[in-house]
Design an enzyme around this catalytic site. Sequence first.
Site, mmCIF file in Angstrom:
data_model
loop_
_atom_site.group_PDB
_atom_site.id
_atom_site.type_symbol
_atom_site.label_atom_id
_atom_site.label_comp_id
_atom_site.label_asym_id
_atom_site.label_seq_id
_atom_site.Cartn_x
_atom_site.Cartn_y
_atom_site.Cartn_z
ATOM 1 N N GLY A 163 0.837 -1.199 0.000
ATOM 2 C CA GLY A 163 0.000 0.000 0.000
ATOM 3 C C GLY A 163 0.867 1.242 0.000
ATOM 4 O O GLY A 163 1.978 1.249 -0.518
ATOM 5 N N GLU A 164 0.330 2.313 0.561
ATOM 6 C CA GLU A 164 1.021 3.601 0.679
ATOM 7 C C GLU A 164 1.208 4.309 -0.658
ATOM 8 O O GLU A 164 1.617 5.459 -0.697
ATOM 9 C CB GLU A 164 2.400 3.448 1.353
#
Length: 365
Positions: free
Chosen positions: A331-332
């Site tokens: 993610g991120e």
Amino acid sequence: MVTFDITQPLQDIRMAAQQKIDNLNKPKGSLGMLEDIALQLCLIQHTLDPCLTHPCHLLLGADHGIEREGVSVSPREVTWQQMINFTRGGGFIDVMCRQHHFDLKIVDMGVDHDLTSYPDIIDNKVAKGTADFRYGPAMTNSQWEECIKKGASLVDSCYQKGCNIISIGEMGIGNTSPSSLWMHLLTNIPLKECIGAGSGLNSEGLQHKYNILQESLDHFLSNHPDISEKLEKSNNNPPYYTKQQVINILTYFGGFEMVAAVGAMLRAAELHIIIIIDGFIMSACILGASMLYPRILDFAIFGHCGDEPGHKIMLHCMHASAILNLNLRLGEGTGALCAFPIIDSACRMINEMNNFQNAHITKYF
């Protein structure tokens, strides 16, 4: 209700752009996806000489009420701990933004912790996490509107600095759960195929996650017979919802960071900003956005196909091809940033390569 005016990129330069690409000193089509991306850049920017300026990355953080049901192996406090870590440059997304010179904006959309003492975190907090959608809506209609507006405003601030390419990432323990439900309801893919291990659930944990999400889904559909009826009548095809029904789905199960991402994507498309799409969660966000404004997909470049089992299926539903497949599930926005050099290469290809005539090379096709 917030509305957006998203227009299709003008097509009048398509032939000229394709001819420019085909006349570069290379075999026709030999640079594959780079050629497709270069054409898309030309159409979005309506020029034969596209450029990438002041790239920005929005990292949106929030907590989820459904996390309380044990659907994630990671504890809730990891959200705020990682948000602080990002301000210190210690996350992989920090590394990627430094490497590729992205302007990183860390945004608290609804983290269950007081982060106001950290000046590098933009305080857009709507509430300290969403409600538990096992028992009712994750957010209110007014919170939906607030998230959409704040997401759009973040893009405006980037645009004012000259940004014409943006990526969006998320930080929120448990957010694969709402993403799975968005995917199921919007595509009619069986729920089991939409659910993955998230940050590392074992088989027992995965079954528990499925049970909780199925129970949440059943409760939702019992209170929304109009949506239930459309699912039943669609015969395993994507249902045709009204815009309000789509909003009802996204509001009931969404996270504050996810809805803000929807708002950011819609505003970016309205401004003809290139949007690099990250993994499973951000793909669910643009899926939701596309159900409201289908033309948004003209502005999206899908960075990677992640390790969540449902991600490949979701991309297929949007007729999308990802640039990379690195088995990522962090993610991120890390997958989007990993793909950026490929997009940059496509831009440099169309601008910097010589053509057959200038290079005095025989054009053999």
